[in-house]
Enzyme design. Structure first.
Site, PDB file in Angstrom:
ATOM      1  N   TYR A  45      14.364  -2.564  -2.393  1.00 26.25           N
ATOM      2  CA  TYR A  45      13.517  -2.701  -3.583  1.00 26.25           C
ATOM      3  C   TYR A  45      12.238  -1.867  -3.609  1.00 26.25           C
ATOM      4  CZ  TYR A  45      10.074  -4.856  -6.703  1.00 26.25           C
ATOM      5  OH  TYR A  45       9.104  -5.059  -7.635  1.00 26.25           O
TER       6      TYR A  45
ATOM      7  N   ASN B 169      -1.335   1.159   5.754  1.00 29.56           N
ATOM      8  CA  ASN B 169      -0.217   0.454   5.129  1.00 29.56           C
ATOM      9  C   ASN B 169       0.436  -0.380   6.220  1.00 29.56           C
ATOM     10  OD1 ASN B 169       2.990   1.523   3.664  1.00 29.56           O
ATOM     11  ND2 ASN B 169       1.939  -0.418   3.550  1.00 29.56           N
ATOM     12  N   GLY B 170       0.465  -1.699   6.025  1.00 34.27           N
ATOM     13  CA  GLY B 170       1.058  -2.567   7.046  1.00 34.27           C
ATOM     14  C   GLY B 170       0.236  -3.826   7.195  1.00 34.27           C
TER      15      GLY B 170
ATOM     16  N   GLY C  73       1.278   0.053  -5.093  1.00 40.18           N
ATOM     17  CA  GLY C  73       0.037  -0.708  -5.219  1.00 40.18           C
ATOM     18  C   GLY C  73      -0.642  -0.403  -6.526  1.00 40.18           C
TER      19      GLY C  73
ATOM     20  N   CYS D 134       0.800  -1.223   0.000  1.00 42.85           N
ATOM     21  CA  CYS D 134       0.000   0.000   0.000  1.00 42.85           C
ATOM     22  C   CYS D 134       0.827   1.265   0.000  1.00 42.85           C
ATOM     23  CB  CYS D 134      -0.878   0.068   1.249  1.00 42.85           C
ATOM     24  SG  CYS D 134      -1.834  -1.379   1.549  1.00 42.85           S
TER      25      CYS D 134
END
Ligand code: SF4
Length: 475
Positions: free
Chosen positions: A256, A116-117, A42, A16
């Site tokens: 990345y 996000n998580g 995302g 996300c």
């Protein structure tokens, strides 16, 4: 009848990206642009919730930001406050109920949440809530946060949110929007990034600084691990509502996930990738003619490797940037179609050369095997591979989509076995110490590197494994 087949996607994926803005007449439009800059975090779904001080309105859908939002949809989001979310989902998990931000109405009034998580105790909490009568609309653990919030009776918004977040364990960078406030928070370990910015006196909170750059906003600072920031008509207030934990910021953001032009956890990501490559060249030298990145993931590290080793950097593989996640299957199957559709080797560069390929990681090994074969097929005399991170031996429980442990090639095979599987003449990984040194954290005091080391900063109980299986089963 030909059907849609997935493009080979042998990678860890961030799930996300978040963007929020408070106090700007073009809030929804700027959120749309911010999400556009965060698209790499995302690509399956996008959503925006905006507030005009009286009402919250949501527009969301499946697809890329540019496909989901039209002029009309943005015009349907009036107000000076907005939060937005882009989402990556696992294969099959493409149900619209999971698209965020999730907007609910409860006894405290309407509230929207983007997350996000990943919460390691979400399944347990969900079971408790369902036993107490809660009815869930989605399979996402984010909804658990909203159910807990709706049951909270503290008067002040910040107290209710702090009490809610104190019950969840694991990774969360979150944005809440009510009619008149934006609340941002990061879990005490700080797994996922979240930064504060400003534009023309309005406050911005987003996952990465590349979203600030696109709209000419200024980076102010990172929201600290364990910090909660409330932004309303009275200004900005910072709280530390959670017991402190050792910082465990995701090192894979540098390897990345994050965009190379972003500033993440106080460091430029490209600078980290160059240093990962330099460190790799020192640790795993190679007798080769050219250094070739696996685009785009190996680009920064390959450049760093070439600088340190003195080997020439060459574009031996070209990437098609316009590939979606699925493709209509050709009637006659084409060998390695999923990788070929993304990457094409340049015979003129590769033929007769001893080629050193650089990539950021090897996950299942299937993609590396195809790429090595492709480069050999284009006439390379030797094909060597170097990886700018250590072997990925464990999955992530903190908001990154990863295969199960058993699917990770390095969890069950030695480096030499992996080399033989991918068909390379030699294979070398960066050491764990080298990884930490490259991000100037030699002691490992600020970063999580659990998928390499197996040392998980938040205890991963049986329920976390169950949660992953549960998510896969429900999606
Ligand atoms: S386990 Fe790996 S991917 Fe997950 S937060 Fe830690 S370093 Fe990042």
């Amino acid at each position: 009848m030909p059907g849609r087949i997935p493009v080979d996607d042998d990678r860890f994926h961030d799930r996300c990206g978040l963007f929020g803005i408070f106090g700007h007449p073009e809030a929804a439009h700027l959120t749309y642009l911010g999400l556009y800059a965060l698209q790499h975090r995302g690509q399956e779904a996008a959503g925006i919730v905006a507030s005009d001080g009286l009402r919250l309105r949501a527009e969301k859908g499946m697809g890329l930001v540019n496909d989901v939002f039209t002029d009309d949809r943005l015009r349907a989001l009036p107000g000076e406050r907005a939060i937005g979310h882009v989402r990556y989902s696992t294969a099959g998990d493409t149900v619209s109920a999971n698209v965020q931000p999730i907007l609910i109405d409860c006894h405290r009034g309407p509230i929207a949440l983007g997350h996000n998580g990943n919460l390691v105790n979400a399944l347990l909490l969900r079971q408790e809530l369902e036993a107490a009568g809660s009815i869930f609309q989605s399979t996402s653990d984010t909804e658990v946060i909203l159910h807990l919030y709706a049951r909270n009776h503290r008067e002040r918004l910040e107290d209710a949110i702090a009490a809610t977040l104190s019950k969840v364990m694991g990774a969360f960078s979150v944005l809440f929007l009510t009619e008149d406030a934006l609340v941002a928070a990061r879990d005490p370990w700080g797994f996922r990034p979240l930064v504060l910015g400003k534009l023309d006196g309005s406050a911005i909170v987003c996952s990465e600084t590349c979203a600030l750059d696109l709209i000419d906003a200024e980076y102010v600072r990172d929201i600290e691990p364990g910090e909660m920031v409330v932004i309303d008509a009275g200004g900005q207030r910072s709280f530390r509502p959670f017991p402190p934990e050792p910082p465990s910021q995701c090192i894979f953001e540098h390897v990345y996930f994050a965009r190379p032009d972003s500033q993440v956890f106080g460091r430029n990501v490209l600078a980290s990738r160059l240093e990962l490559g330099r460190q790799l060249a020192r640790e795993a030298p190679c007798d080769a003619d050219i250094v070739v990145p696996v685009p785009d993931s190996g680009m920064g590290a390959a450049l760093g490797y070439a600088q340190e080793s003195g080997l020439p950097f060459e574009w031996g593989l070209i990437r098609n940037h316009y590939v979606g996640r699925t493709f209509i299957e050709p009637k006659q199957s084409i060998r390695s179609f999923g990788v070929k559709v993304k990457l094409n080797p340049v015979r003129r560069i590769l033929e007769g050369r001893r080629v050193l390929l650089i990539d950021d990681s090897i996950v299942r090994g299937t993609t590396s095997r195809t790429i090595v074969g492709m480069v050999r097929g284009a006439g390379a005399r030797e094909v060597h591979m170097r990886v700018s991170s250590p072997p990925t031996t464990g999955p992530c429980y903190y908001g990154i989509d990863t295969p199960l442990k058993s699917e990770l090639i390095a969890s069950r095979h030695s480096v030499d076995e992996i080399r033989r599987y991918i068909g390379a003449d030699s294979l070398g990984y960066l050491s764990h110490e080298g990884l930490l040194r490259a991000v100037e954290d030699a002691e490992g005091r600020r970063h999580c590197s659990a998928c390499f080391s197996g040392r998980y900063p938040v205890a991963v109980s049986q329920s976390a494994d169950q949660l992953r299986l549960f998510e896969k089963a429900r999606s």
